[in-house]
Design an enzyme around this catalytic site. Structure first.
Site, mmCIF file in Angstrom:
data_model
loop_
_atom_site.group_PDB
_atom_site.id
_atom_site.type_symbol
_atom_site.label_atom_id
_atom_site.label_comp_id
_atom_site.label_asym_id
_atom_site.label_seq_id
_atom_site.Cartn_x
_atom_site.Cartn_y
_atom_site.Cartn_z
ATOM 1 N N GLY A 208 4.588 93.258 37.588
ATOM 2 C CA GLY A 208 6.286 92.946 37.066
ATOM 3 C C GLY A 208 6.375 93.001 35.803
ATOM 4 N N ASN A 209 7.628 92.551 35.271
ATOM 5 C CA ASN A 209 7.711 92.624 33.678
ATOM 6 C C ASN A 209 8.543 91.521 33.447
ATOM 7 O OD1 ASN A 209 10.962 93.572 33.855
ATOM 8 N ND2 ASN A 209 9.813 95.335 34.929
#
Ligand code: CTP
Length: 408
Positions: A208-209
């Site tokens: 993810g980020n």
């Protein structure tokens, strides 16, 4: 610290004015609550006095020696009327001064924000709509009500927006004036992506980020306040839906791509503020990857995700505006803006909103600063400010291009 007058008129949503008042005082503002007499049927003056730390009066006959009906309006930095009932809007549009709140509205030199809340029929009635148009023409900001559950079992436009949304938009008006929220996107449909995609490795893990979705949320909120119909394609954002905005939740880059390509054809502007993962794991394990098991990976091969922005540009219809975002850092080869100009040319979008993320600024923060680059080379700097003020600046850059694009 600013001086805010919170006008409260007599609708059942008056009880939510306490939450808005709390949001204003927590932001450090000095708030003077001016309810109409009928608002006090719903919430007692003691509640507003305790929460604001200021006296509460409703008529022009209290503290006559202080000429309150003139002084409160004259010394305010912002007046917010929330909720604004159909009756209050009618009296404000007619210029009546039959209680302290309407007298205050006539003496205020500062920006005024009305937050209508009422039953759907009352909101849609031509009398109310004409009063709203009159108030907007005179420079007031009139927010559209939220769509949803009303006082009874029925549902429709007329609901009081969530107090944090109102507080965020009030902050835009405080910092940039009522002109920052014109009703100039009325009749336009905009699609905004927000948040960050998650690419699964197995049923419990993902790549993810750190995108929080806050800038995309602010863009949606401001576009709705400026009259647009807004679809918000939201990748993994926990925030409550902004008022009047249709949220399409997605998880992965592929889901975001499908949603954006489906929504874009019917829209006037497409804004890609989501952080889309460039890569995803080449395979997704059907069961949780366990240490020491036969399936334990020693590396995670990645494959490229499609570039959604490039695909949106490729299917752009005439007159449609496509806006990209770029989180950039400078390096030995070039500075942030040089990288950004190259990206704008590579992606082929009309505008690119550039964030300088050197040193990890921006992620999850309430404030931001951006440069808006246009395909013709123009660069507009929007200085550090709340994300809703940044959003207003971005729409200021988009709106004239939209109007130009749709002119015959
Ligand atoms: N974007 C997209 N699809 C992707 C990656 C990015 O639509 N697979 C969009 C983002 O929403 C943003 C813009 O492209 O509007 C720029 O994203 P960025 O990650 O900065 O660009 P990249 O193409 O990944 O460039 P690079 O990694 O080379 O910096």
């Amino acid at each position: 610290m600013s001086r805010i007058v919170l006008g409260v008129s007599g609708g059942v949503a008056a009880y939510k004015a306490g939450l808005l008042l709390r949001a204003f005082t927590e932001a450090g503002h000095d708030v003077r609550v001016v309810p109409t007499p009928s608002a006090l049927h719903f919430v007692g003056a003691a509640t507003f006095e305790a929460l604001s730390g200021n006296p509460v009066t409703t008529d022009v006959w209290s503290d006559v020696d202080e000429v309150a009906h003139v002084r409160i309006g004259q010394t305010a930095d912002l007046v917010v009327v929330a909720p604004a009932t159909a009756d209050l809007l009618a009296r404000a549009a007619a210029g009546r001064a039959d209680d302290l709140l309407t007298a205050t509205l006539l003496t205020a030199h500062c920006p005024v924000v009305f937050v209508p809340a009422m039953h759907t029929e009352m909101w849609l009635h031509p009398a109310t709509q004409e009063n709203v148009a009159t108030l907007r023409r005179r420079g007031a900001v009139v927010l559209p009500p939220a769509i949803g559950r009303l006082t009874g079992p029925d549902s429709g436009p007329g609901r009081f927006p969530e107090p944090p949304d109102i507080a965020a938009l009030a902050a835009v008006v405080l910092s940039a004036g009522a002109g920052a929220l014109p009703h100039d996107l009325s009749g336009r449909r905009v699609v905004i992506s927000a948040g960050g995609t998650r690419e699964p490795l197995d049923p419990v893990r993902y790549l993810g980020n750190r995108s929080s979705g806050k800038q995309g949320w602010a863009l949606a909120r401001v576009a709705a306040a400026r009259g647009a119909e807004v679809v918000l394609v939201a990748a993994n954002v926990e925030l409550p839906a902004p008022f009047g905005v249709q949220v399409v939740p997605v998880g992965t880059a592929e889901e975001l791509r499908t949603a954006m390509l489906a929504e874009a054809p019917g829209s006037d502007a497409v804004v890609m503020s989501a952080a889309v993962a460039d890569f995803r794991p080449a395979t997704v394990a059907g069961a949780k990857l366990k240490k020491g098991s036969a399936g334990e990976p020693d590396s995670v091969p990645l494959v490229r995700n499609p570039d959604v922005l490039v695909e949106l540009v490729a299917q752009r219809r005439p007159g449609q505006l496509v806006v990209g975002f770029a989180a950039e850092t400078g390096d030995d080869e070039a500075d942030v803006l040089t990288h950004a100009r190259a990206k704008l040319a590579r992606k082929g979008c009309d505008l690119l909103v550039v964030n300088d993320v050197s040193g990890g600024q921006v992620f999850g923060r309430a404030e931001n600063a951006v440069v808006v680059l246009a395909a013709d080379g123009a660069a507009t700097e929007i200085p550090l400010g709340p994300k809703d003020t940044i959003a207003a600046g971005i729409w200021d850059a988009i709106a004239p291009q939209l109007h130009r694009a749709t002119q015959p």
